[in-house]
Design an enzyme around this catalytic site. Structure first.
Site, mmCIF file in Angstrom:
data_model
loop_
_atom_site.group_PDB
_atom_site.id
_atom_site.type_symbol
_atom_site.label_atom_id
_atom_site.label_comp_id
_atom_site.label_asym_id
_atom_site.label_seq_id
_atom_site.Cartn_x
_atom_site.Cartn_y
_atom_site.Cartn_z
ATOM 1 N N GLY A 164 0.791 -1.225 0.000
ATOM 2 C CA GLY A 164 0.000 0.000 0.000
ATOM 3 C C GLY A 164 0.819 1.268 0.000
ATOM 4 O O GLY A 164 2.031 1.255 0.089
ATOM 5 N N SER A 165 0.181 2.395 -0.136
ATOM 6 C CA SER A 165 0.790 3.712 -0.087
ATOM 7 C C SER A 165 -0.226 4.754 -0.518
ATOM 8 O O SER A 165 -1.152 5.034 0.200
ATOM 9 C CB SER A 165 2.051 3.788 -0.939
ATOM 10 O OG SER A 165 2.709 4.993 -0.665
#
EC number: 4.1.1.65
Length: 218
Positions: free
Chosen positions: A187-188
């Site tokens: 994720g990010s």
């Protein structure tokens, strides 16, 4: 369902749908858990390792899940699972919608519109947390799509944990709306820039689902 990628084109483990690009992280973790479990009856060290190794493997399976989606109707749909972090007008008239992806979200990103990929550019950078303002200079992949709305820009941004972005398709590929186009490991953040005149139909703090949540308003 408008997918040109089939389940066979993704990694799999025991019949589960696993995101493409997960193998370098997932397979060693699962192998370690399996080996420690197999040796746990004969070795106290292996028994001590089995519990955390199995928990980590289970976490990896959850992190890299890749569920099928019923793709929504609408001009622009969310490219990422997550929470709308910001909505900002841009100097050129566009509006940037930033979606923060936590490690608990699905990490596979999808095409916001149907069209042709005109550019996929990898830009080296840092790895500060994606909610930090300095994340604008993080490692990222910039996408451009030629669509019925004109040029659409989408940016996958790496964060403090997500240090690898995996594009699935190259420049020149024609994509359908909601098609899987890449993975950000762990994720990010994903930014999408809406053209001038296209109104936003999400709010800061709203949860989005890739391929399902509509971003624009009629």
């Amino acid at each position: 369902m408008p997918h040109s990628q089939t389940s066979a084109s993704r990694d799999s483990l025991s019949g589960m749908s696993i995101a493409r690009g997960a193998s370098p992280w997932l397979l060693p973790t699962v192998a370690t858990a399996a080996l420690s479990l197999a040796r746990s009856r004969r070795s106290k060290g292996a028994k001590a390792l089995a519990v955390p190794a199995t928990a980590l493997a289970a976490g990896m399976l959850w992190f890299f899940r890749d569920p099928e989606r019923e793709i929504a109707q609408g001009r622009v749909i969310s490219p990422a699972d997550g929470v709308v972090q910001s909505i900002m007008p841009w100097k050129d008239g566009r509006t940037r919608v930033a979606i923060f992806m936590s490690p608990l979200n699905v990490h596979v990103n999808r095409a916001p519109l149907a069209g042709t990929v005109t550019s996929v550019e990898h830009i080296p950078g840092g790895f500060v947390p994606a909610f930090n303002k300095e994340s604008e200079n993080n490692e990222r992949v910039v996408w451009h799509f030629d669509t019925e709305l004109g040029d659409i820009e989408m940016v996958q941004i790496a964060g403090a944990v997500a240090r690898r972005i995996v594009p699935y398709i190259p420049q020149g590929t024609k994509v359908e709306q909601g098609e899987r186009i890449g993975l950000i490991r762990f994720g990010s953040r994903v930014d999408i820039y809406l053209p001038e005149g296209v109104e936003v139909d999400v709010e800061v703090g709203q949860t989005t689902t890739a391929g399902v949540t509509r971003i624009d308003r009629d």
